[in-house]
Enzyme design. Sequence first.
Site, mmCIF file in Angstrom:
data_model
loop_
_atom_site.group_PDB
_atom_site.id
_atom_site.type_symbol
_atom_site.label_atom_id
_atom_site.label_comp_id
_atom_site.label_asym_id
_atom_site.label_seq_id
_atom_site.Cartn_x
_atom_site.Cartn_y
_atom_site.Cartn_z
ATOM 1 N N LEU A 193 1.019 -0.946 0.027
ATOM 2 C CA LEU A 193 -0.003 0.080 -0.127
ATOM 3 C C LEU A 193 1.000 1.276 -0.196
ATOM 4 O O LEU A 193 1.528 1.522 0.992
ATOM 5 C CB LEU A 193 -0.786 -0.016 1.094
ATOM 6 C CG LEU A 193 -2.190 -0.681 1.336
ATOM 7 C CD1 LEU A 193 -1.703 -2.246 0.991
ATOM 8 C CD2 LEU A 193 -2.874 -0.754 2.632
ATOM 9 N N CYS A 197 9.958 8.098 0.387
ATOM 10 C CA CYS A 197 8.818 7.508 -0.561
ATOM 11 C C CYS A 197 9.219 7.174 -1.901
ATOM 12 O O CYS A 197 9.017 5.801 -2.549
ATOM 13 C CB CYS A 197 7.590 8.563 -0.605
ATOM 14 S SG CYS A 197 7.043 9.032 0.814
ATOM 15 N N THR A 231 7.740 15.130 12.025
ATOM 16 C CA THR A 231 6.456 15.027 11.077
ATOM 17 C C THR A 231 5.345 15.047 11.642
ATOM 18 O O THR A 231 4.394 15.383 11.058
ATOM 19 C CB THR A 231 6.919 13.870 10.224
ATOM 20 O OG1 THR A 231 6.094 13.660 9.022
ATOM 21 C CG2 THR A 231 7.035 12.695 11.053
ATOM 22 N N ASP A 262 -1.627 10.932 11.293
ATOM 23 C CA ASP A 262 -1.789 10.175 10.286
ATOM 24 C C ASP A 262 -3.168 10.021 10.088
ATOM 25 O O ASP A 262 -4.073 9.334 10.466
ATOM 26 C CB ASP A 262 -1.048 8.740 10.443
ATOM 27 C CG ASP A 262 -1.085 7.893 9.217
ATOM 28 O OD1 ASP A 262 -1.838 7.978 8.162
ATOM 29 O OD2 ASP A 262 -0.020 6.938 9.238
ATOM 30 N N ARG A 264 -4.797 8.526 7.355
ATOM 31 C CA ARG A 264 -5.148 7.646 6.349
ATOM 32 C C ARG A 264 -6.136 6.494 6.704
ATOM 33 O O ARG A 264 -5.912 5.969 7.825
ATOM 34 C CB ARG A 264 -3.914 6.996 5.728
ATOM 35 C CG ARG A 264 -2.817 7.692 5.091
ATOM 36 C CD ARG A 264 -1.590 7.335 4.652
ATOM 37 N NE ARG A 264 -0.844 6.920 5.837
ATOM 38 C CZ ARG A 264 0.644 6.586 5.931
ATOM 39 N NH1 ARG A 264 1.185 6.331 4.514
ATOM 40 N NH2 ARG A 264 1.162 6.277 7.018
#
Length: 218
Positions: free
Chosen positions: A59, A76, A122, A134, A136
């Site tokens: 993912l 990434c 972050t 986060d 997501r």
Amino acid sequence: MPQPGSATVRSRVRIPLTFPDGYRAEAEVFTFHGLADGAEHLALALGTVPDGGTPLVRLHSECLTGDVFGSDRCDCGPQLRESVELISGAGGYLLYLRQEGRGIGLYNKLDAYALQDSGLDTYDANTALGLPEDGRDYTAAAQMLAALGIDGTGGTGSTGGIDLLSNNPDKAAQLGRLGVTVRRRVPTGVHLSASNVRYLTAKVERTGHSIELSRLVG
């Protein structure tokens, strides 16, 4: 967690891939109808899963700065390149999820970068903007896997479930709650640079990512 509704394959098309280092792969790219969040996520089928084997699945959340422009602030881009090669060898799918900035969007991510330059990590940078650490949700990913015939039982001819290419324990946990059997979690390599060491350290210390930094960072 309630199981997601069904999605269906909308289209499929073959796309040859060539990366900046010259690595080439052939992908069959799937689009979908009925995804829970309405986003235009993609699934890239790579390689061939052996009979009775388990698909290797990643993912991968979209990262324009890293995937396209080669930013060193994150890992990434190198993870995407590595994942395509590993999945092509093992057989499986790369789910390219439109979740820029861990779900906060591109402009917000760049605003968070500015806060990181002032000293926040972050995660704290996101919350300082009033956004989740986060944001997501992987419901659409579970729907995509089911539409591709890879559900909790692994689909026809499979040993059951998936091998998940990820350092992030939350991805495996969410997929499990959504009915996807994650047989094992396969870590990616460590893609360390002078510009991303604080970012990777925060991922290890704050959210338990399985990144072996200790042998690389004194």
